[in-house]
Design a protein around this motif. Structure first.
Motif, PDB file in Angstrom:
ATOM      1  N   VAL A  60      -5.194 -12.244  -5.975  1.00 60.69           N
ATOM      2  CA  VAL A  60      -3.831 -12.671  -6.330  1.00 60.69           C
ATOM      3  C   VAL A  60      -3.595 -14.117  -5.933  1.00 60.69           C
ATOM      4  O   VAL A  60      -3.849 -14.496  -4.801  1.00 60.69           O
ATOM      5  CB  VAL A  60      -2.786 -11.778  -5.626  1.00 60.69           C
ATOM      6  N   ALA A  61      -3.075 -14.900  -6.874  1.00 58.34           N
ATOM      7  CA  ALA A  61      -2.666 -16.276  -6.573  1.00 58.34           C
ATOM      8  C   ALA A  61      -1.163 -16.379  -6.781  1.00 58.34           C
ATOM      9  O   ALA A  61      -0.626 -15.832  -7.751  1.00 58.34           O
ATOM     10  CB  ALA A  61      -3.398 -17.260  -7.469  1.00 58.34           C
ATOM     11  N   ALA A  62      -0.493 -17.076  -5.853  1.00 55.60           N
ATOM     12  CA  ALA A  62       0.957 -17.252  -5.969  1.00 55.60           C
ATOM     13  C   ALA A  62       1.303 -18.690  -5.653  1.00 55.60           C
ATOM     14  O   ALA A  62       0.679 -19.314  -4.790  1.00 55.60           O
ATOM     15  CB  ALA A  62       1.677 -16.301  -5.013  1.00 55.60           C
ATOM     16  N   GLU A  63       2.284 -19.224  -6.386  1.00 58.81           N
ATOM     17  CA  GLU A  63       2.755 -20.580  -6.135  1.00 58.81           C
ATOM     18  C   GLU A  63       4.269 -20.571  -6.128  1.00 58.81           C
ATOM     19  O   GLU A  63       4.876 -20.039  -7.066  1.00 58.81           O
ATOM     20  CB  GLU A  63       2.263 -21.532  -7.226  1.00 58.81           C
ATOM     21  N   GLN A  64       4.834 -21.157  -5.116  1.00 56.50           N
ATOM     22  CA  GLN A  64       6.300 -21.254  -5.001  1.00 56.50           C
ATOM     23  C   GLN A  64       6.977 -19.920  -5.263  1.00 56.50           C
ATOM     24  O   GLN A  64       7.925 -19.821  -6.042  1.00 56.50           O
ATOM     25  CB  GLN A  64       6.841 -22.314  -5.971  1.00 56.50           C
ATOM     26  N   GLY A  65       6.444 -18.881  -4.623  1.00 59.74           N
ATOM     27  CA  GLY A  65       7.091 -17.573  -4.690  1.00 59.74           C
ATOM     28  C   GLY A  65       6.863 -16.814  -5.971  1.00 59.74           C
ATOM     29  O   GLY A  65       7.430 -15.741  -6.162  1.00 59.74           O
ATOM     30  N   ARG A  66       6.030 -17.331  -6.880  1.00 67.23           N
ATOM     31  CA  ARG A  66       5.742 -16.602  -8.110  1.00 67.23           C
ATOM     32  C   ARG A  66       4.253 -16.328  -8.216  1.00 67.23           C
ATOM     33  O   ARG A  66       3.434 -17.183  -7.858  1.00 67.23           O
ATOM     34  CB  ARG A  66       6.169 -17.419  -9.343  1.00 67.23           C
ATOM     35  N   ILE A  67       3.896 -15.198  -8.746  1.00 66.95           N
ATOM     36  CA  ILE A  67       2.484 -14.855  -8.930  1.00 66.95           C
ATOM     37  C   ILE A  67       1.968 -15.571 -10.162  1.00 66.95           C
ATOM     38  O   ILE A  67       2.563 -15.494 -11.244  1.00 66.95           O
ATOM     39  CB  ILE A  67       2.311 -13.332  -9.071  1.00 66.95           C
ATOM     40  N   THR A  68       0.857 -16.296  -9.971  1.00 65.08           N
ATOM     41  CA  THR A  68       0.313 -17.074 -11.086  1.00 65.08           C
ATOM     42  C   THR A  68      -0.908 -16.413 -11.717  1.00 65.08           C
ATOM     43  O   THR A  68      -1.232 -16.669 -12.869  1.00 65.08           O
ATOM     44  CB  THR A  68      -0.066 -18.493 -10.621  1.00 65.08           C
ATOM     45  N   SER A  69      -1.621 -15.597 -10.939  1.00 63.76           N
ATOM     46  CA  SER A  69      -2.705 -14.816 -11.547  1.00 63.76           C
ATOM     47  C   SER A  69      -2.995 -13.597 -10.693  1.00 63.76           C
ATOM     48  O   SER A  69      -2.735 -13.603  -9.484  1.00 63.76           O
ATOM     49  CB  SER A  69      -3.964 -15.657 -11.747  1.00 63.76           C
ATOM     50  N   ALA A  70      -3.505 -12.563 -11.332  1.00 63.59           N
ATOM     51  CA  ALA A  70      -3.797 -11.323 -10.619  1.00 63.59           C
ATOM     52  C   ALA A  70      -4.917 -10.565 -11.304  1.00 63.59           C
ATOM     53  O   ALA A  70      -4.951 -10.477 -12.535  1.00 63.59           O
ATOM     54  CB  ALA A  70      -2.542 -10.445 -10.549  1.00 63.59           C
ATOM     55  N   LYS A  71      -5.854 -10.033 -10.483  1.00 61.26           N
ATOM     56  CA  LYS A  71      -6.884  -9.110 -10.964  1.00 61.26           C
ATOM     57  C   LYS A  71      -6.829  -7.888 -10.053  1.00 61.26           C
ATOM     58  O   LYS A  71      -6.873  -8.041  -8.831  1.00 61.26           O
ATOM     59  CB  LYS A  71      -8.278  -9.726 -10.879  1.00 61.26           C
ATOM     60  N   ILE A  72      -6.713  -6.712 -10.667  1.00 62.50           N
ATOM     61  CA  ILE A  72      -6.526  -5.486  -9.878  1.00 62.50           C
ATOM     62  C   ILE A  72      -7.506  -4.413 -10.338  1.00 62.50           C
ATOM     63  O   ILE A  72      -7.634  -4.160 -11.542  1.00 62.50           O
ATOM     64  CB  ILE A  72      -5.102  -4.904 -10.093  1.00 62.50           C
ATOM     65  N   ALA A  73      -8.188  -3.765  -9.388  1.00 67.49           N
ATOM     66  CA  ALA A  73      -9.024  -2.612  -9.723  1.00 67.49           C
ATOM     67  C   ALA A  73      -8.873  -1.554  -8.630  1.00 67.49           C
ATOM     68  O   ALA A  73      -8.717  -1.888  -7.454  1.00 67.49           O
ATOM     69  CB  ALA A  73     -10.488  -3.017  -9.867  1.00 67.49           C
ATOM     70  N   PHE A  74      -8.925  -0.299  -9.044  1.00 65.65           N
ATOM     71  CA  PHE A  74      -8.812   0.825  -8.108  1.00 65.65           C
ATOM     72  C   PHE A  74     -10.137   1.558  -7.993  1.00 65.65           C
ATOM     73  O   PHE A  74     -10.872   1.710  -8.981  1.00 65.65           O
ATOM     74  CB  PHE A  74      -7.776   1.842  -8.603  1.00 65.65           C
ATOM     75  N   GLY A  75     -10.416   2.058  -6.807  1.00 67.76           N
ATOM     76  CA  GLY A  75     -11.543   2.968  -6.606  1.00 67.76           C
ATOM     77  C   GLY A  75     -11.016   4.327  -6.198  1.00 67.76           C
ATOM     78  O   GLY A  75      -9.868   4.459  -5.769  1.00 67.76           O
ATOM     79  N   GLY A  76     -11.848   5.333  -6.375  1.00 70.67           N
ATOM     80  CA  GLY A  76     -11.483   6.683  -5.931  1.00 70.67           C
ATOM     81  C   GLY A  76     -10.550   7.420  -6.865  1.00 70.67           C
ATOM     82  O   GLY A  76     -10.124   8.532  -6.549  1.00 70.67           O
ATOM     83  N   VAL A  77     -10.233   6.815  -8.012  1.00 69.65           N
ATOM     84  CA  VAL A  77      -9.248   7.450  -8.896  1.00 69.65           C
ATOM     85  C   VAL A  77      -9.810   7.886 -10.243  1.00 69.65           C
ATOM     86  O   VAL A  77      -9.126   8.584 -10.993  1.00 69.65           O
ATOM     87  CB  VAL A  77      -8.025   6.523  -9.132  1.00 69.65           C
ATOM     88  N   ALA A  78     -11.039   7.480 -10.546  1.00 71.52           N
ATOM     89  CA  ALA A  78     -11.556   7.762 -11.891  1.00 71.52           C
ATOM     90  C   ALA A  78     -13.080   7.812 -11.919  1.00 71.52           C
ATOM     91  O   ALA A  78     -13.737   7.539 -10.916  1.00 71.52           O
ATOM     92  CB  ALA A  78     -11.061   6.693 -12.868  1.00 71.52           C
ATOM     93  N   HIS A  79     -13.625   8.125 -13.079  1.00 68.00           N
ATOM     94  CA  HIS A  79     -15.064   8.250 -13.319  1.00 68.00           C
ATOM     95  C   HIS A  79     -15.749   6.889 -13.265  1.00 68.00           C
ATOM     96  O   HIS A  79     -16.974   6.809 -13.281  1.00 68.00           O
ATOM     97  CB  HIS A  79     -15.257   8.879 -14.702  1.00 68.00           C
ATOM     98  N   LYS A  80     -14.925   5.840 -13.223  1.00 67.77           N
ATOM     99  CA  LYS A  80     -15.423   4.461 -13.133  1.00 67.77           C
ATOM    100  C   LYS A  80     -14.387   3.659 -12.360  1.00 67.77           C
ATOM    101  O   LYS A  80     -13.237   4.105 -12.221  1.00 67.77           O
ATOM    102  CB  LYS A  80     -15.627   3.871 -14.537  1.00 67.77           C
ATOM    103  N   PRO A  81     -14.745   2.486 -11.853  1.00 68.41           N
ATOM    104  CA  PRO A  81     -13.724   1.647 -11.221  1.00 68.41           C
ATOM    105  C   PRO A  81     -12.611   1.395 -12.241  1.00 68.41           C
ATOM    106  O   PRO A  81     -12.889   1.138 -13.414  1.00 68.41           O
ATOM    107  CB  PRO A  81     -14.480   0.358 -10.888  1.00 68.41           C
ATOM    108  N   TRP A  82     -11.347   1.465 -11.804  1.00 67.41           N
ATOM    109  CA  TRP A  82     -10.217   1.470 -12.743  1.00 67.41           C
ATOM    110  C   TRP A  82      -9.513   0.117 -12.733  1.00 67.41           C
ATOM    111  O   TRP A  82      -8.705  -0.178 -11.866  1.00 67.41           O
ATOM    112  CB  TRP A  82      -9.238   2.574 -12.357  1.00 67.41           C
ATOM    113  N   ARG A  83      -9.849  -0.694 -13.743  1.00 66.99           N
ATOM    114  CA  ARG A  83      -9.191  -1.999 -13.902  1.00 66.99           C
ATOM    115  C   ARG A  83      -7.801  -1.768 -14.463  1.00 66.99           C
ATOM    116  O   ARG A  83      -7.627  -0.983 -15.410  1.00 66.99           O
ATOM    117  CB  ARG A  83     -10.011  -2.858 -14.866  1.00 66.99           C
ATOM    118  N   SER A  84      -6.797  -2.446 -13.900  1.00 64.31           N
ATOM    119  CA  SER A  84      -5.443  -2.202 -14.383  1.00 64.31           C
ATOM    120  C   SER A  84      -4.838  -3.466 -14.986  1.00 64.31           C
ATOM    121  O   SER A  84      -4.151  -4.240 -14.306  1.00 64.31           O
ATOM    122  CB  SER A  84      -4.571  -1.675 -13.250  1.00 64.31           C
ATOM    123  N   LEU A  85      -5.073  -3.649 -16.278  1.00 65.74           N
ATOM    124  CA  LEU A  85      -4.513  -4.800 -16.990  1.00 65.74           C
ATOM    125  C   LEU A  85      -2.990  -4.687 -17.055  1.00 65.74           C
ATOM    126  O   LEU A  85      -2.286  -5.705 -17.054  1.00 65.74           O
ATOM    127  CB  LEU A  85      -5.103  -4.887 -18.398  1.00 65.74           C
TER     128      LEU A  85
END
Lengths: 329, 191
Positions: free
Chosen positions: A249-274
């Motif tokens: 996660v990148a944030a500038e002046q209190g706002r999020i400028t970019s984010a990449k999120i993935a979960f483990g333990g929840v699915a048959h594969k790592p779960w990317r959450s676009l």
């Protein structure tokens, strides 16, 4: 353990040719920490083993675009100890260190970690039907004890999870997997496309062709922002995740400028959450934003009786991780 | 009596009935040993059953307890989850190669001084694992307990030791004393 013949491969082409010669019973072995476990229980029954652990794919190589190639034979512990990973791809170092034990990390290869199989107890127990182990015999976890099973992307044929921590971090980093085939050509598969959802064929777990060998994992130049891996489990160490989150996660002046999120333990594969990522970028770096993103990430999540808690746990873990990541952004 | 039908069998080998075997040269505690092995033989079983090096223990045979820990080229690994045939050319150190009567390794002395065992079954694995672990810490490897994985130097706190040794289980629960023993040696190693 069923009997098998063994050879140590001297070069990649010979290794692939040996697999082709050996037929469907021929398998690569590297660290062996998952394969031998399964062979002792006769869940895996190769007739011929081709040892690829000594092939020249052990190094981490800087790339001209600022990225990095991780050789498929690099040991998990060597990857985690590499200062380039620790400083530029921190989420990957943290994920690797959160997995297994020191002894296992010293033997486990990057390729093997990607290909490791579920630890679902029904997959492991031949007394119970399992569509993954033996297609057509049903899923004993559905209607059985499913505390550590999938809440997303599952089917009635299989609700198993992928156990890797490393793969979750690599999905957040949008890694690319290099596959060498019998023609001598290498194809590249984005990691998000490498592992499959169970559908009707949970026995087919990746898009790897029978004649292919993973030779490396390529990371792009580090994405902007703070990288964190958070793993939630019953024990403090040496246990698989109930839920895990890889967040960049990148944030500038209190706002999020970019984010990449993935979960483990929840699915048959790592779960990317676009969906979660889209709900974060451009929004204020505040808990209300994180909660909205978490709700979207878990939209469609379904418990199977014993794992319903994972839905809220995944949301809270994501919120906590995002708050931590944006704080120092 | 060695339970090894390949070695002692009176029945002549029949290729159709016999499991595949390999001749393996293993370098163990500085000595080279050559054995003909069923390919399925784990390093652990080769050590215990064929080479009579019974110091290394079989606790779970599935890489979950650490009792089988040995050092391969200086690195700690679970010998139950690797095949003997995969280690030709490697330097293998077992507990038999650690210290000697009258000339104990510092960890062995520390385990005695701190009462780091009751039944002793996990102890060879604990000591081999600790030797490997101290080497990893000395090399600056971070762990799951390390707050900043990019920090160049690691302080081997009690929390760090516990995390790094989490692959070795002790059913007698000698953990507090095991940690104290390792901490002692770690401090000594710093000088």
């Amino acid at each position: 353990m069923k009997t098998f013949t063994y050879e140590r491969a001297t070069d990649p082409g010979a290794a692939i040719a040996a697999i082709a010669r050996g037929g469907p019973g021929a398998k690569f072995i590297s660290g062996g920490t998952n394969l031998l476990d399964l062979m002792k229980l006769e869940i895996e029954r190769p007739t011929h083993l081709v040892d690829i652990s000594r092939l020249p794919f052990r190094d981490l190589e800087d790339l001209p675009d600022g990225g990095l190639r991780i050789g498929a034979q690099a040991a998990n512990s060597d990857i985690a100890a590499d200062m380039r990973i620790r400083s530029r791809y921190r989420v990957l170092a943290e994920a690797l260190l959160a997995g297994a034990s020191g002894q296992l990390r010293n033997m486990a290869s990057a390729g093997g970690n990607l290909l490791q199989r579920t630890r679902c107890p029904y997959f492991y127990d031949p007394l119970y039907g399992c569509n993954k182990r033996t297609p057509g015999t049903g899923c004993s976890a559905v209607g059985g004890i499913n505390r550590n099973h999938a809440i997303l992307g599952a089917s009635d044929a299989c609700i198993a999870t992928h156990p890797s921590d490393m793969a979750v971090a690599m999905v957040a980093l949008e890694a690319r997997i290099e596959l060498l085939g019998s023609s001598g050509a290498t194809r590249v598969v984005p990691i998000g496309d490498f592992h499959r959802l169970p559908g009707d064929t949970p026995d087919i777990e990746t898009v790897l062709h029978p004649d292919e060998m993973i030779t490396g994992v390529v990371l792009s130049a580090p994405p902007p922002g703070r990288q964190i891996y958070r793993k939630v489990r019953d024990r403090a160490s040496y246990e698989f995740a109930l839920v895990s989150v890889a967040a960049i996660v990148a944030a500038e002046q209190g706002r999020i400028t970019s984010a990449k999120i993935a979960f483990g333990g929840v699915a048959h594969k790592p779960w990317r959450s676009l969906e979660a990522e889209a709900a974060l970028v451009g929004h204020p770096a505040k808990m209300a934003t994180y909660r909205a993103a978490a709700d979207l990430a878990m939209k469609g999540a379904a418990g199977r009786g014993h794992n319903d808690f994972k839905i809220d746990l995944a949301k809270r873990t994501l919120c906590r991780t995002l708050a931590q990541a944006a704080q120092e952004g | 009596m060695t339970p090894d039908v390949l070695q002692n069998s009176a029945v002549p080998p029949n290729a159709a009935l016999s499991p595949p075997t390999v001749r393996v040269r293993l370098r163990i505690n500085g000595t080279e040993r050559t054995v003909e092995l069923d390919t399925r033989t784990t390093l652990l079983d080769a050590l215990r059953e064929r080479l009579q090096l019974t110091g290394t223990k079989k606790g779970c045979d599935h890489g979950q307890c650490g009792a089988c820990t040995v050092l391969i080229n200086g690195r700690r690994i679970n010998s139950c989850l690797t095949l003997a045939v995969m280690h030709e050319g490697d330097e293998i150190v077992t507990i038999e190669g650690v210290g000697a009567p009258g000339a104990l390794h510092p960890l062995q002395a520390a385990f005695i001084e701190h009462d780091g065992f009751q039944c002793g079954y996990c102890s060879p694995g604990q000591i081999c694992s600790a030797i490997g672990m101290l080497r990893e810490a000395e090399a600056g490897w971070p762990s799951h307990a390390t707050a900043d994985v990019a920090a160049p130097r690691i302080a081997l706190t009690e929390a760090e030791i516990r995390e790094r040794m989490s692959g070795n289980i002790c059913r007698c629960a000698a953990y507090p004393n095991i940690v104290a023993a390792i901490r002692d040696v770690a401090k000594g190693a710093r000088g």
